[in-house]
Write a protein that holds these residues in place. Structure first.
Motif, short mmCIF file in Angstrom:
data_model
loop_
_atom_site.label_atom_id
_atom_site.label_comp_id
_atom_site.label_asym_id
_atom_site.label_seq_id
_atom_site.Cartn_x
_atom_site.Cartn_y
_atom_site.Cartn_z
N LEU A 44 19.00 -32.62 -9.07
CA LEU A 44 18.72 -31.34 -8.03
C LEU A 44 17.53 -30.30 -8.18
CD1 LEU A 44 22.17 -30.36 -6.18
CD2 LEU A 44 19.94 -31.73 -4.92
N PRO A 45 17.39 -30.25 -9.48
CA PRO A 45 16.12 -29.80 -10.15
C PRO A 45 14.76 -30.08 -10.06
CG PRO A 45 18.26 -28.65 -11.61
CD PRO A 45 18.69 -30.48 -10.30
N ALA A 46 14.84 -31.52 -10.27
CA ALA A 46 13.80 -32.43 -9.98
C ALA A 46 13.29 -32.77 -8.93
CB ALA A 46 14.08 -34.15 -11.06
N LEU A 47 13.68 -32.76 -8.26
CA LEU A 47 13.57 -32.66 -6.48
C LEU A 47 13.44 -31.74 -6.05
CD1 LEU A 47 13.50 -34.08 -4.22
CD2 LEU A 47 16.33 -33.51 -3.53
N ALA A 48 13.77 -30.64 -6.46
CA ALA A 48 13.21 -29.04 -5.70
C ALA A 48 11.86 -28.79 -7.02
CB ALA A 48 14.16 -28.08 -6.81
N ALA A 49 11.86 -29.66 -8.01
CA ALA A 49 10.54 -29.65 -8.31
C ALA A 49 9.46 -30.11 -8.14
CB ALA A 49 10.52 -29.67 -10.07
N LEU A 50 9.78 -31.15 -7.29
CA LEU A 50 8.59 -31.92 -7.12
C LEU A 50 8.78 -31.14 -4.86
CD1 LEU A 50 7.26 -34.77 -6.50
CD2 LEU A 50 9.30 -35.95 -5.30
N VAL A 51 9.70 -31.59 -4.37
CA VAL A 51 9.15 -30.52 -3.33
C VAL A 51 8.02 -29.22 -3.69
CG1 VAL A 51 10.00 -28.97 -1.18
CG2 VAL A 51 11.13 -31.49 -1.76
N GLY A 52 8.62 -28.71 -4.39
CA GLY A 52 7.72 -27.24 -4.75
C GLY A 52 6.01 -27.36 -5.03
N ALA A 53 6.15 -28.76 -5.77
CA ALA A 53 4.85 -28.98 -6.29
C ALA A 53 3.81 -29.54 -5.06
CB ALA A 53 5.22 -30.03 -7.24
N LEU A 54 4.44 -30.37 -4.13
CA LEU A 54 4.30 -30.48 -3.47
C LEU A 54 3.20 -29.69 -1.80
CD1 LEU A 54 5.69 -34.00 -2.29
CD2 LEU A 54 3.51 -34.09 -3.32
N LEU A 55 4.07 -28.25 -1.83
CA LEU A 55 4.21 -27.23 -1.84
C LEU A 55 2.53 -26.90 -1.69
CD1 LEU A 55 7.64 -26.50 0.12
CD2 LEU A 55 6.18 -27.59 1.56
N ILE A 56 3.33 -26.27 -3.21
CA ILE A 56 1.46 -25.37 -3.70
C ILE A 56 0.63 -26.33 -3.85
CG2 ILE A 56 0.95 -25.09 -5.62
CD1 ILE A 56 4.12 -23.68 -6.69
N GLN A 57 0.63 -27.70 -3.46
CA GLN A 57 -0.04 -28.51 -3.31
C GLN A 57 -1.28 -28.16 -1.90
OE1 GLN A 57 -2.87 -30.57 -5.65
NE2 GLN A 57 -3.75 -29.70 -3.30
N VAL A 58 -0.40 -28.22 -0.78
CA VAL A 58 -0.89 -28.35 0.79
C VAL A 58 -1.28 -26.93 0.34
CG1 VAL A 58 0.10 -28.22 2.72
CG2 VAL A 58 0.72 -30.06 1.28
N GLY A 59 -0.44 -25.95 0.23
CA GLY A 59 -0.95 -24.65 0.17
C GLY A 59 -2.07 -24.56 -0.10
N THR A 60 -2.43 -24.90 -1.12
CA THR A 60 -3.84 -24.77 -2.45
C THR A 60 -4.97 -24.93 -1.50
OG1 THR A 60 -2.85 -24.21 -4.55
CG2 THR A 60 -5.01 -24.77 -4.16
N ASN A 61 -4.92 -26.55 -0.43
CA ASN A 61 -5.68 -26.83 -0.07
C ASN A 61 -6.30 -26.67 1.20
OD1 ASN A 61 -5.38 -29.21 -1.13
ND2 ASN A 61 -3.99 -30.35 -0.25
#
Length: 314
Positions: A44-61
């Protein structure tokens, strides 16, 4: 590309730039691989880290698209991929709202990670969101002052890999720690983050080499503008060297031979390097930009498998 020929859905995909998502996922994959190898994997923490990283990338874009258009860095002379704000495909307030909403979702995902990882994750999460905005926005956008490479190296390498490992290791300790519990941030996690940090930074190096002339004309002082073509190419080659030295270090310190699997990508890396050190035009560097992203993904997956093997087979 004419604005009339682009659908609304296509325009939003262009703004989100899904082709950049492997750069966000790659360090998380490495952190998961090391967690498997050291037997602290927590799904669960691994999945949350992945989703969070993807969202931060899109937000940065979204942030880069909005703020670069607002500041005048993006122009019709730009050789890179179409920016929706500058080209008029999407109204600036809508891009800004999308940026805010995406970062808000990242923070929401981060609430669970904060429960698991405590105060260190509060610091990492808020710093990551702030950095995503301040890269191109704010009174001192550090992407325009030669600090973009350092930003990528730190947040898309060091922080992403060690943070992913940490939340999994911390999940086995007490909930909401006030500081780092013992053995949740080993030196191995820091060293394992260096290849992803190096190759993620090289994506930006190629981007800035391609845009060097238009950036300089617009007053954006990327590191490539400051140090020039020659030293930017030296930077690219040195970072490649780092990416291929680290797996050897892990092998020499007791990991299985499979940890050397990323070395299989060296021929591909050499071909990309040959392009980067001999060209400056967008027609050639745009494909090279995508190729570095593919190299990052392949290197990270192979490295993660090599790191994971001791724990999976043990």
């Amino acid at each position: 590309m004419g604005t009339q020929a682009v659908s609304r859905r296509r325009a939003w995909l262009m703004a989100a730039r899904p082709q950049t998502l492997p750069a966000a996922a790659a360090p998380v994959v490495v952190g998961i691989g090391l967690a498997l190898g050291t037997r602290v994997f927590a799904p669960l923490p691994a999945l949350a880290a992945l989703v969070g990283a993807l969202l931060i990338q899109v937000g940065t874009n979204f942030a880069n698209d909005y703020y670069d258009a607002k500041s005048g860095v993006d122009s019709d002379d730009r050789e890179g991929f179409t920016r929706v704000t500058q080209s008029g495909l999407i109204e600036p307030p809508q891009v800004r709202s999308a940026m805010i909403a995406t970062f808000a979702l990242a923070i929401l995902v981060g609430v669970y990670l904060v429960y698991v990882g405590g105060v260190p994750i509060v610091v990492i999460g808020l710093a990551s969101v702030a950095a995503g905005v301040l890269y191109a926005g704010g009174p001192y956008p550090f992407g325009s002052y030669g600090l973009g490479d350092l930003f990528v190296f730190v947040f898309f390498g060091l922080v992403a890999v060690t943070g992913t490992y940490y939340v999994q290791a911390a999940a086995l300790a007490t909930a909401f720690p006030l500081w780092l519990p013992p053995d949740t941030l080993p030196l191995a996690a820091v060293v394992a983050s260096l290849p992803a940090a190096a190759l993620s930074t090289n994506i930006l190096v190629v981007n800035n080499l391609r845009d060097r002339e238009t950036d300089e004309a617009a007053g954006k002082r990327s590191l490539a503008v400051i140090i020039g073509y020659r030293w930017s190419r030296v930077e690219f080659v040195l970072l490649l060297g780092m990416a291929y030295t680290v797996p050897v270090v892990f092998w020499l310190t007791g990991f299985s031979l499979l940890v050397l699997a990323p070395l299989l990508t060296i021929p591909y890396a050499v071909r990309i390097a040959e392009t980067v050190v001999t060209h400056t035009d967008g027609d050639v560097l745009n494909p090279a930009l995508s190729q570095v992203g593919k190299l990052l993904a392949a290197h990270s997956v192979l490295f993660a498998l090599g790191l994971a093997l001791p724990g999976v087979l043990g």
